[in-house]
Design an enzyme around this catalytic site. Structure first.
Site, mmCIF file in Angstrom:
data_model
loop_
_atom_site.group_PDB
_atom_site.id
_atom_site.type_symbol
_atom_site.label_atom_id
_atom_site.label_comp_id
_atom_site.label_asym_id
_atom_site.label_seq_id
_atom_site.Cartn_x
_atom_site.Cartn_y
_atom_site.Cartn_z
ATOM 1 N N HIS B 328 0.807 -1.214 0.000
ATOM 2 C CA HIS B 328 0.000 0.000 0.000
ATOM 3 C C HIS B 328 0.843 1.269 0.000
ATOM 4 O O HIS B 328 0.359 2.331 -0.388
ATOM 5 C CB HIS B 328 -0.939 0.026 1.218
ATOM 6 C CG HIS B 328 -2.112 -0.872 1.051
ATOM 7 N ND1 HIS B 328 -2.058 -2.213 1.341
ATOM 8 C CD2 HIS B 328 -3.365 -0.643 0.601
ATOM 9 C CE1 HIS B 328 -3.244 -2.758 1.087
ATOM 10 N NE2 HIS B 328 -4.044 -1.830 0.638
ATOM 11 N N GLY B 329 2.056 1.179 0.446
ATOM 12 C CA GLY B 329 2.885 2.375 0.462
ATOM 13 C C GLY B 329 4.256 2.082 1.043
ATOM 14 O O GLY B 329 4.413 1.186 1.867
#
Lengths: 365, 514
Positions: B328-329
């Site tokens: 996600h990041g």
């Protein structure tokens, strides 16, 4: 199944189409920000980002003021007295460099401006050159692409304002005269809404923003400052050689600079760097006069002139205009070394003392 | 191009739709597919055309590798090596573009080095098209793919409704539709269903999620700036963000499903009322379903899944969730978020193991247990979202400190007098009554709680349209089936206009950064 889908689709298209046309018609008729025409139903509003394009398109003037809240107290009547003709204050509260440049660009494109007074708040021009205030900035009002007008005609906030204005106009028979007679020249003036002096400064600082917080994580690249000044200030100036630009650095209080230098040294350095960059890029331009009021004695050293640590009273605004007209405190490229240089800035205990004195100062009658 | 923009809704989608159905009627078979591929690449290039070559290289490279892996004459060892190379290249690109600076920053922090970060722009959708193509390579290696034409493969990767932020589609689901769809006549039913789902998604995004952001953003900004948060304002921020993300992400997925359906393509469900889950295991079967499925099929099972005993099973679960978090990041906050969910899942599985032998309870106990489970799941999820949303670890900690009441409780001043005797009583008990910039009234909080009740109890659009097969999977039918009548068309039209009206407040989807 196809038949029911057909009636469903026809229904959705008819509903959406008719609603859209109604909304477009209402918005175009009321024209809440006077973007298309000088609508008698629309109220002038103090939101500079939204309202300035309407003023620029629907009113005639030859003197304009661009800047942030630092320039909102300039009175058009004083500007007219000093520079002649008709004046418009087109400031944007907390406007970024880009927003100010777009406003100036639109004004210069639509009007024949003899003089443009531009308050250069360092905080606006250390940002990325293209930065605008997110969705709060209606970019579609600042261009000439008719396709972008759909953002104006289809904007829920505009519809709300249109309905409000319309209701206001319908409420009384005399409303039409009231609305059209409303002054568009002092929309942003806030000078009479605040008290000035120490107790009020501190009350306001503490309740809203406080004193500048201690922070050393502020980084701004030199290139960013250079490109912001170049793209927003220099490009505007160079594109309009027939206009006289009076740029000035506003007189923040001495205490503010001292606090900034001590608590946020990197931001302080960026502000100074910005001021130097403005001098380097702008002073060679023949249609620019640059004024530095950051060390204006009698003003910056007297907190009675301020409502908080940076916002000065309308009297100071008037004084600045007169000084600009008289050519006082004008900066040339030869003075590069003195701009953004504060040799006598308070430090450490002196700052604390100034703050505590300010906190304890009695209110002036 | 955003789905929630005039360019997309009023120009791009109608033009592509019109061209597609015109070509289907008049042009050779390949023309509509070519049209969709061209439209999808245009859609992808709208932000930055610089990203396009990477996408094209990725498509070309993976397609070629897939073809090669599909050859029967390959020696097993060589086949394995080719697959490994393919995965390494895909992950290498993802790693370079997404994680290089994270790696450098971490190294600098640990080793005290001063390496400069790289000037890298994260190519749009790289996380999504990389995963889709890794799945394709693995399946080619396992002989599960058929021979697909290049054009269809291009469309599988680049099909614009799902390209930017999912759902992550599987070639097994999409390719047959692309190929079968060739000579299908225009079906108004598809457009009707697509339009309903798209409109609901648009409304979720612009009418609900964007407004919730007004309450979440200032609170998290305050926490990230080092501010002190009190109990109610911290909870209001956390709840607002949890709802914002839900409506934002599910709204986006609805729009993707709806846009695809207009072309007669049915996408998988990605989001199935996750906040209704009674435990974390169920949550991950309802939240970002296509990512969970990918991680399960291509990571968790590849690591050994639950075949190697409980210890390895839980270790695999933790690793899968940690990597899922990092997907996600590139940041430690995301790793912590993934790790927390890993821990929740391990506990949940452990609890299931412990309670599996207990005889069935009466229905009322079961129902109460379900409600308590739902509440506990929500609390865990909301706590974990704090790490997901906060920009720094310190910000997340500040939020959590507020949420557990370490900084006391402050309520808006007006309630002291408004709650006649209750206000002063609370004040005596230590509750502070004072106006905060981030908490001026409790009305938004009540509205949020009502919204929570709604999302936990109301059917979603797929339940309402279950009789029309809105997604690939079978979904639970709601007692009320939404009929496509002129009346629903009228309300849908109004909702569409309301969504269009709010479009001038364009904001990006939260999931674009992933």
């Amino acid at each position: 199944m196809q038949a029911s889908s057909k009636s469903f689709l026809l229904s959705i298209l008819f509903t959406a189409g008719l609603s859209c046309l109604t909304i477009i018609a209402l918005n175009a008729y009321v024209d809440p920000w006077r973007f298309f025409h000088d609508s008698g139903l629309a109220h002038w509003d103090s939101d500079g980002r939204q309202q300035n394009p309407g003023i620029i398109r629907q009113r005639a003037f030859n003197v304009a003021v661009i800047g942030t809240s630092m320039t909102q107290n300039f009175r058009p009547e004083e500007l007219q007295q000093l520079f002649g003709g008709q004046a418009a204050v087109l400031s944007i509260s907390a406007g970024t460099g880009r927003e100010q440049a777009l406003t100036a660009g639109l004004a210069l494109q639509q009007q024949t401006l003899d003089t443009l007074v531009w308050g250069v708040h360092p905080g606006s021009f250390i940002l990325p050159a293209q930065e605008v205030k997110g969705n709060a900035f209606p970019g579609y009002l600042y261009d000439n692409h008719w396709l972008n007008d759909i953002y104006y005609l289809f904007n829920i906030s505009n519809i709300e304002k249109a309905l409000k204005d319309w209701r206001g106009a319908l409420r009384s028979l005399s409303a039409r005269q009231d609305v059209t007679g409303q002054s568009w020249q002092n929309l942003q003036y806030w000078g009479d809404k605040y008290q000035y002096g120490c107790p009020d400064i501190m009350a306001l600082q503490m309740s809203r923003r406080g004193l500048p917080a201690v922070s050393d994580d502020f980084r701004v690249a030199d290139e960013q400052i250079v490109s912001n000044v170049s793209e927003n200030l220099l490009a505007t100036v160079q594109a309009h050689p027939g206009t006289q630009f009076k740029l000035f650095f506003p007189p923040f209080s001495e205490l503010y600079w001292a606090l900034l230098a001590e608590r946020q040294p990197l931001r302080y350095a960026a502000y100074r760097r910005l001021m130097r960059e403005v001098v380097i890029q702008l002073t060679p331009e023949p249609n620019v006069e640059l004024f530095d009021f950051t060390a204006l004695q009698g003003v910056v050293d007297n907190l009675q002139n301020y409502k908080d640590l940076i916002h000065f009273s309308p009297q100071i605004s008037s004084q600045l205009l007169r000084m600009m007209q008289a050519g006082e405190f004008r900066v040339t490229d030869a003075q590069l070394g003195t701009v953004g240089h504060f040799p006598h800035l308070m430090k450490g205990a002196a700052i604390n003392m100034a703050v505590s004195e300010c906190l304890q100062a009695p209110a002036e009658g | 191009m955003l789905f929630n923009s005039f360019e997309f809704i009023l120009v791009f989608l109608p033009v592509v739709l019109l061209g597609y159905y015109l070509l289907k009627r008049t042009a050779p078979e390949a023309a509509p597919v070519l049209w969709l591929v061209a439209a999808s690449l245009f859609f992808y290039s709208w932000w930055r055309v610089e990203y396009l070559p990477l996408l094209l290289y990725s498509i070309l490279g993976n397609y070629s590798l897939g073809l090669y892996l599909g050859r029967e004459a390959l020696r097993p060892k060589w086949r394995k090596l080719v697959l490994a190379a393919g995965i390494v290249i895909n992950l290498g690109l993802l790693g370079y573009y997404k994680y290089a600076n994270f790696f450098i920053e971490t190294l600098n922090a640990l080793a005290g080095t001063r390496w400069d970060g790289l000037t890298i722009l994260l190519p749009l959708a790289i996380s999504f098209f990389t995963f889709q193509q890794i799945a394709y390579l693995v399946d080619s290696y396992q002989g599960k793919t058929r021979h697909y034409g290049f054009l269809h493969y291009c469309l599988f990767v680049s099909f614009f409704p799902q390209l930017i932020a999912g759902p992550i589609v599987h070639h097994r689901d999409m390719m047959p539709q692309f190929m079968r769809n060739r000579r299908q006549p225009l079906q108004l039913d598809n457009i009707s269903i697509g339009l309903v789902i798209f409109t609901v998604g648009l409304a979720k995004k612009v009418l609900i999620a964007d407004n919730l952001a007004l309450f979440a953003t200032p609170v998290f900004a305050k926490a990230d700036a080092g501010g002190t948060l009190t109990l109610v304002e911290a909870w209001q921020g956390a709840l607002a963000y949890s709802l914002q993300l839900y409506f934002d992400f599910s709204g986006y997925c609805d729009m993707a499903v709806g846009a695809a359906r207009c072309f007669g393509i049915v996408l998988p469900i990605n989001f199935n009322s996750p906040y209704r889950s009674r435990n974390i295991i169920e949550f991950w079967r309802r939240w970002h379903i296509t990512l969970s499925t990918f991680l399960r099929d291509y990571l968790y099972i590849a690591l050994g899944g639950n075949r190697l005993g409980p210890v390895r099973r839980y270790a695999n679960l933790m690793l899968t969730m940690l990597l899922g978090g990092l997907w996600h990041g590139a940041g430690w906050n995301f790793a912590i978020w993934g790790g927390l969910h890993g821990i929740f899942l391990v506990i949940n599985h452990g609890w299931r193991g412990l309670t599996s032998g207990i005889p069935a309870m009466p229905a009322w106990i079961h129902r109460i247990g379900g409600l308590l489970g739902m509440l506990l799941t929500l609390v865990c999820v909301v706590f974990a979202w704090v790490f997901f949303r906060a920009e720094s670890l310190a910000g997340a900690v500040a939020m959590l400190e507020g949420m557990v009441g370490r900084n006391g409780t402050t309520l808006p001043a007006k309630y002291l007098s408004r709650w006649s005797e209750f206000g002063p009583w609370l004040s005596q008990k230590g509750v502070n009554f004072q106006d905060l910039e981030t908490l001026q009234s409790l009305s938004p909080l009540w509205n949020m709680l009502a919204l929570w009740v709604f999302v936990c109890s109301a059917p979603n659009i797929y339940n309402l349209l279950a009789h029309k097969q809105p997604v690939l999977e079978e979904v639970q039918r709601s007692r009320f089936a939404l009929p496509l009548t002129p009346l629903t068309g009228f309300f849908c039209g109004l909702l569409l206009v309301a969504g269009l009206l709010s479009l001038s407040r364009v904001s990006e989807f939260l999931y674009f950064q992933f």
